[in-house]
Design a protein around this motif. Structure first.
Motif, PDB file in Angstrom:
ATOM      1  N   ARG A 198       0.825  -1.212   0.000  1.00 41.43           N
ATOM      2  CA  ARG A 198       0.000   0.000   0.000  1.00 41.43           C
ATOM      3  C   ARG A 198       0.859   1.263   0.000  1.00 41.43           C
ATOM      4  O   ARG A 198       0.547   2.240  -0.676  1.00 41.43           O
ATOM      5  N   LEU A 199       1.953   1.242   0.736  1.00 37.31           N
ATOM      6  CA  LEU A 199       2.817   2.433   0.778  1.00 37.31           C
ATOM      7  C   LEU A 199       3.550   2.637  -0.547  1.00 37.31           C
ATOM      8  O   LEU A 199       3.830   3.769  -0.943  1.00 37.31           O
ATOM      9  N   ARG A 200       3.853   1.526  -1.245  1.00 35.50           N
ATOM     10  CA  ARG A 200       4.486   1.656  -2.564  1.00 35.50           C
ATOM     11  C   ARG A 200       3.540   2.306  -3.568  1.00 35.50           C
ATOM     12  O   ARG A 200       3.972   2.929  -4.538  1.00 35.50           O
ATOM     13  N   ALA A 201       2.237   2.157  -3.332  1.00 41.15           N
ATOM     14  CA  ALA A 201       1.251   2.741  -4.245  1.00 41.15           C
ATOM     15  C   ALA A 201       0.920   4.188  -3.881  1.00 41.15           C
ATOM     16  O   ALA A 201       0.170   4.858  -4.599  1.00 41.15           O
ATOM     17  N   ASP A 202       1.483   4.663  -2.782  1.00 36.32           N
ATOM     18  CA  ASP A 202       1.183   6.019  -2.314  1.00 36.32           C
ATOM     19  C   ASP A 202       2.305   6.959  -2.766  1.00 36.32           C
ATOM     20  O   ASP A 202       3.456   6.810  -2.340  1.00 36.32           O
ATOM     21  N   PRO A 203       2.008   7.931  -3.640  1.00 38.49           N
ATOM     22  CA  PRO A 203       3.086   8.796  -4.169  1.00 38.49           C
ATOM     23  C   PRO A 203       3.778   9.651  -3.118  1.00 38.49           C
ATOM     24  O   PRO A 203       4.868  10.183  -3.365  1.00 38.49           O
ATOM     25  N   SER A 204       3.194   9.791  -1.928  1.00 35.61           N
ATOM     26  CA  SER A 204       3.844  10.607  -0.895  1.00 35.61           C
ATOM     27  C   SER A 204       4.904   9.826  -0.113  1.00 35.61           C
ATOM     28  O   SER A 204       5.684  10.401   0.643  1.00 35.61           O
ATOM     29  N   THR A 205       4.928   8.495  -0.293  1.00 37.85           N
ATOM     30  CA  THR A 205       5.944   7.663   0.372  1.00 37.85           C
ATOM     31  C   THR A 205       7.330   8.008  -0.168  1.00 37.85           C
ATOM     32  O   THR A 205       7.472   8.409  -1.319  1.00 37.85           O
ATOM     33  N   ARG A 206       8.365   7.862   0.664  1.00 40.53           N
ATOM     34  CA  ARG A 206       9.741   8.048   0.205  1.00 40.53           C
ATOM     35  C   ARG A 206      10.542   6.774   0.486  1.00 40.53           C
ATOM     36  O   ARG A 206      10.314   6.092   1.495  1.00 40.53           O
ATOM     37  N   VAL A 207      11.473   6.465  -0.431  1.00 38.70           N
ATOM     38  CA  VAL A 207      12.169   5.180  -0.412  1.00 38.70           C
ATOM     39  C   VAL A 207      13.678   5.390  -0.409  1.00 38.70           C
ATOM     40  O   VAL A 207      14.205   6.190  -1.181  1.00 38.70           O
ATOM     41  N   LEU A 208      14.381   4.652   0.461  1.00 41.53           N
ATOM     42  CA  LEU A 208      15.845   4.585   0.416  1.00 41.53           C
ATOM     43  C   LEU A 208      16.214   3.303  -0.324  1.00 41.53           C
ATOM     44  O   LEU A 208      15.789   2.216   0.079  1.00 41.53           O
ATOM     45  N   ALA A 209      16.984   3.423  -1.400  1.00 39.61           N
ATOM     46  CA  ALA A 209      17.366   2.260  -2.193  1.00 39.61           C
ATOM     47  C   ALA A 209      18.773   1.815  -1.827  1.00 39.61           C
ATOM     48  O   ALA A 209      19.667   2.645  -1.636  1.00 39.61           O
ATOM     49  N   LEU A 210      18.948   0.488  -1.711  1.00 39.47           N
ATOM     50  CA  LEU A 210      20.258  -0.074  -1.367  1.00 39.47           C
ATOM     51  C   LEU A 210      20.648  -1.135  -2.377  1.00 39.47           C
ATOM     52  O   LEU A 210      19.779  -1.817  -2.951  1.00 39.47           O
ATOM     53  N   HIS A 211      21.958  -1.272  -2.547  1.00 36.77           N
ATOM     54  CA  HIS A 211      22.486  -2.318  -3.417  1.00 36.77           C
ATOM     55  C   HIS A 211      23.856  -2.724  -2.893  1.00 36.77           C
ATOM     56  O   HIS A 211      24.721  -1.874  -2.695  1.00 36.77           O
ATOM     57  N   GLY A 212      24.042  -4.001  -2.637  1.00 32.47           N
ATOM     58  CA  GLY A 212      25.345  -4.479  -2.158  1.00 32.47           C
ATOM     59  C   GLY A 212      25.801  -3.783  -0.891  1.00 32.47           C
ATOM     60  O   GLY A 212      26.992  -3.536  -0.719  1.00 32.47           O
ATOM     61  N   GLY A 213      24.872  -3.436  -0.007  1.00 36.55           N
ATOM     62  CA  GLY A 213      25.228  -2.794   1.255  1.00 36.55           C
ATOM     63  C   GLY A 213      25.422  -1.285   1.145  1.00 36.55           C
ATOM     64  O   GLY A 213      25.707  -0.620   2.135  1.00 36.55           O
ATOM     65  N   ARG A 214      25.292  -0.736  -0.078  1.00 40.10           N
ATOM     66  CA  ARG A 214      25.470   0.703  -0.257  1.00 40.10           C
ATOM     67  C   ARG A 214      24.128   1.372  -0.549  1.00 40.10           C
ATOM     68  O   ARG A 214      23.200   0.742  -1.054  1.00 40.10           O
ATOM     69  N   LEU A 215      24.076   2.678  -0.245  1.00 40.43           N
ATOM     70  CA  LEU A 215      22.852   3.451  -0.419  1.00 40.43           C
ATOM     71  C   LEU A 215      22.918   4.286  -1.698  1.00 40.43           C
ATOM     72  O   LEU A 215      23.988   4.778  -2.079  1.00 40.43           O
TER      73      LEU A 215
END
Ligand SMILES: [Zn+2]
Length: 317
Positions: free
Chosen positions: A28-45
């Motif tokens: 549900r939060l992924r469908a909400d445009p006001s949500t904010r996301v921190l993306a990580l890959h291989g332990g890095r941001l």
């Protein structure tokens, strides 16, 4: 003693743990445009900013192309905004739109210059979210299977637990307590050590992990004795808690103490610690100013413990 000022000993967000069991919270939060996301890959941001990188707070639309096996978690909320983290699978290093680079948390923490106003609410918010996201991602990456029966486990509680389908057991992210201490003698000198793995001239407070079944005060005494031969007292007040700092490299919580030495002869173990010295305030100020001694980073608990003893800020490195 007055409370120790630690810039990152409080988060800017509410973990809102009660929401983790809401049905399909992450979806549900992924469908909400006001949500904010921190993306990580291989332990890095995923970060923005060159000299002072900081985690990018991405809208969910920036992650529409995230692979189905990406791992999402609910970090919490602040001022009506919900925050998620997403760990993108190994292999594809493509940055989400809006991010400038991948950066490790260590680089982000050490990149924060002395000029950075750690008291600014948004700096505290992004830092707290980043530390939680990295700690959580690190735990998931090494706990994919049940510790009891070895079966693959499933992520539950919006990313805050893993569930074994065989023995119905849930496991939670673990944190490894470590002590870090400013050891001071009755002449009001401070004991700093040099670790074998550090650059020449670098000195900092002693530190070490808490062992199974050990009280924190005993860890302080044991680590100081093992690493330097110095004896910390056992009287009330000889080991005093000063504050903590999350240190997810990969899963530590640094618990800071002031400790009183009752025997000051130094004999280093020459394995972990290859040099340890007592400094008066004048000696440390002069050594730091001349560059003879390099001190820990501006926003570390080690620095805060040293400066608490010193009475004010020390010259930057
Ligand atoms: Zn199991």
């Amino acid at each position: 003693m007055h409370p120790l000022e630690l810039p990152f000993s409080r988060a800017g967000h509410d973990r809102a743990a009660h929401r983790r069991t809401e049905p399909d919270l992450v979806g549900r939060l992924r469908a909400d445009p006001s949500t904010r996301v921190l993306a990580l890959h291989g332990g890095r941001l995923a970060v923005v900013g060159q000299e002072i990188p900081r985690a990018t707070l991405l809208p969910p639309a920036a992650l529409l192309d995230a692979p189905v096996d990406a791992s999402w978690a609910f970090l919490g909320e602040a001022d009506g905004t919900a925050y998620l983290s997403v760990v993108l699978p190994d292999g594809d290093e493509t940055l989400p739109p809006g991010a400038a680079a991948w950066a490790g948390l260590r680089q982000i923490v050490l990149g924060q210059s002395g000029a950075l106003a750690a008291a600014e609410p948004d700096v505290v918010l992004v830092h707290g979210l980043s530390v939680a996201a990295v700690a959580l991602a690190g735990w998931h990456s090494t706990h994919r299977r049940c510790g009891r029966c070895g079966e693959p486990t499933a992520v539950v509680q919006a990313g805050w637990a893993r569930h074994c389908p065989v023995d119905e057991r849930e496991t939670y992210p673990r944190t490894d307590p470590a002590v870090i201490m400013a050891v001071v003698d009755d002449a009001d000198r401070i004991l700093l050590g040099h670790a074998a793995t550090w650059p020449a001239g670098r000195f900092s407070t002693l530190a070490g992990f808490v062992e199974a079944g050990e009280a924190l005060e005993d860890t302080v005494r044991r680590e100081v004795a093992e690493e330097t031969g110095v004896v910390v007292g056992t009287s009330p007040g000889d080991v005093v808690y000063r504050g903590s700092q999350a240190w997810p490299f990969p899963a530590s919580l640094m618990l800071g103490f002031r400790a009183r030495a009752v025997a000051t002869a130094v004999q280093t173990d020459d394995e972990e610690v290859t040099d340890a010295r007592w400094f008066t305030r004048d000696e440390l100020a002069a050594a730091a100013a001349s560059g003879e001694v390099g001190l820990p980073g501006r926003h570390s608990i080690a620095r805060a413990l040293i400066e608490e003893w010193f009475g004010r800020e020390l010259p930057a490195r």
